[in-house]
Write an enzyme that holds these catalytic residues in place. Sequence first.
Site, mmCIF file in Angstrom:
data_model
loop_
_atom_site.group_PDB
_atom_site.id
_atom_site.type_symbol
_atom_site.label_atom_id
_atom_site.label_comp_id
_atom_site.label_asym_id
_atom_site.label_seq_id
_atom_site.Cartn_x
_atom_site.Cartn_y
_atom_site.Cartn_z
ATOM 1 N N ARG A 1 4.674 12.988 -1.705
ATOM 2 C CA ARG A 1 5.167 11.897 -0.847
ATOM 3 C C ARG A 1 6.692 11.757 -0.960
ATOM 4 O O ARG A 1 7.403 11.523 0.008
ATOM 5 C CB ARG A 1 4.485 10.611 -1.306
ATOM 6 C CG ARG A 1 4.584 9.484 -0.356
ATOM 7 C CD ARG A 1 3.836 8.266 -0.903
ATOM 8 N NE ARG A 1 4.073 7.128 -0.046
ATOM 9 C CZ ARG A 1 3.388 6.872 1.068
ATOM 10 N NH1 ARG A 1 2.419 7.668 1.440
ATOM 11 N NH2 ARG A 1 3.679 5.821 1.806
ATOM 12 N N ASP B 1 -2.853 0.518 13.481
ATOM 13 C CA ASP B 1 -3.759 -0.030 12.473
ATOM 14 C C ASP B 1 -4.426 -1.295 13.013
ATOM 15 O O ASP B 1 -5.620 -1.520 12.805
ATOM 16 C CB ASP B 1 -2.987 -0.331 11.184
ATOM 17 C CG ASP B 1 -2.253 0.896 10.679
ATOM 18 O OD1 ASP B 1 -2.892 1.957 10.606
ATOM 19 O OD2 ASP B 1 -1.046 0.809 10.386
ATOM 20 N N HIS C 1 2.381 0.991 6.241
ATOM 21 C CA HIS C 1 1.499 1.833 7.057
ATOM 22 C C HIS C 1 0.991 2.957 6.158
ATOM 23 O O HIS C 1 1.471 4.091 6.180
ATOM 24 C CB HIS C 1 2.260 2.394 8.260
ATOM 25 C CG HIS C 1 1.480 3.420 9.023
ATOM 26 N ND1 HIS C 1 0.317 3.123 9.685
ATOM 27 C CD2 HIS C 1 1.677 4.750 9.202
ATOM 28 C CE1 HIS C 1 -0.165 4.226 10.236
ATOM 29 N NE2 HIS C 1 0.650 5.229 9.969
#
Length: 324
Positions: A93, A154, A182
């Site tokens: 990430r 979402d 998110h």
Amino acid sequence: MKVLITGGAGMIAYSLIPLLLSGLMFSDEMIDLNLLDIDFAKNRLEAVKMEIEDSNFPKLNSLIATTEIEVAFKNIDVAIFLGGFPRKQGMERKDLLLKNFEIFKSNGIALEMYAKKTVRVLVVANPANTNCLICDHYSPSIPSKNFTCLSYLDQERLTGLVSRKLNVKPKNISNLIIWGNHSSSMVPDTNNLLVNTNLLNTNLVKINSEKCVLDNDEINLVKNRGSSVIKKRGLSSAMSAANAIMKHMKVWFNGSNDKIVSFGIKTNNNYNLKNNLFVSLPVTTKNFNFEIVDNLNISTIIKEIKQSVEELEEEYNTIKNKLN
Ligand code: NAD
């Protein structure tokens, strides 16, 4: 209205462009469309341009497809940032954040140099919230309230689930909220759900809250919906992402009629959350502006919301030494 879409040769753009140029996003506005992509995607971008020309969309006024930043950003009213570095297998990430840092720094600088000072920005490319923070940082003369990132997808996923659970049409459901990042740490919230029970569209009621309490499986379904689509499709959501982008821009531009929607926006003493991060929060919208709804009771979910915001703080800590 001059609209820039970066990542113009990508998948989401391919689904988004017809919605924009058919008038679903900005009603009667005629659109000057600028598409930006990188050299690597030049041929695909040219092909998208050809397909747009072959479609005779009713709201298209002019079209530029380019790999030059200055041309793409000049005098734009709206920027929709889809272009980014995709997460590759085995990539951490942190690496993704650092790769996208450079892209969003360059987007921010280009906004500052070339866009109208009233430009409205929507960041979609992941990690969307932190990319939005970077972009805002490098455009100091554009108000932070003009920067948003996408959590509408979402929210749509949550709306779909609640609609199926209660057997109520999605158009009759409102005030569902997504809090936080998110990512799978997001917090879907049904506590303020309103259901329209009469077809004349006047009777909004708060329904028996027990009926709309989601169990853990349902909450996880919303949180992990993106990954579930990737697993089955081999690619990330594109059609539903385009639909959510269209709705985000439409509700921002036209107003939400006092209904609550979820926007990723910069925190400013809201709900005792850490300031200056881009976090999904409840807002109402009017005339291409938004107001944060800051009086909701979140005592039952505040712990989860804080955890999601901590994740955003970690993302910020990864890039903060590079911000200058
Ligand atoms: P895609 O890979 O099909 O398209 C991305 C495009 O961006 C490519 O054409 C690529 O060449 C281009 N690009 C790369 N670097 C660029 C740069 N510096 N400037 C301009 N263009 C550049 O991806 P996609 O499916 O269209 O998705 C776009 C992004 O949206 C991804 O980051 C994806 O993770 C994200 N996404 C976010 C959400 C959300 O809810 N926030 C939902 C779905 C997808």
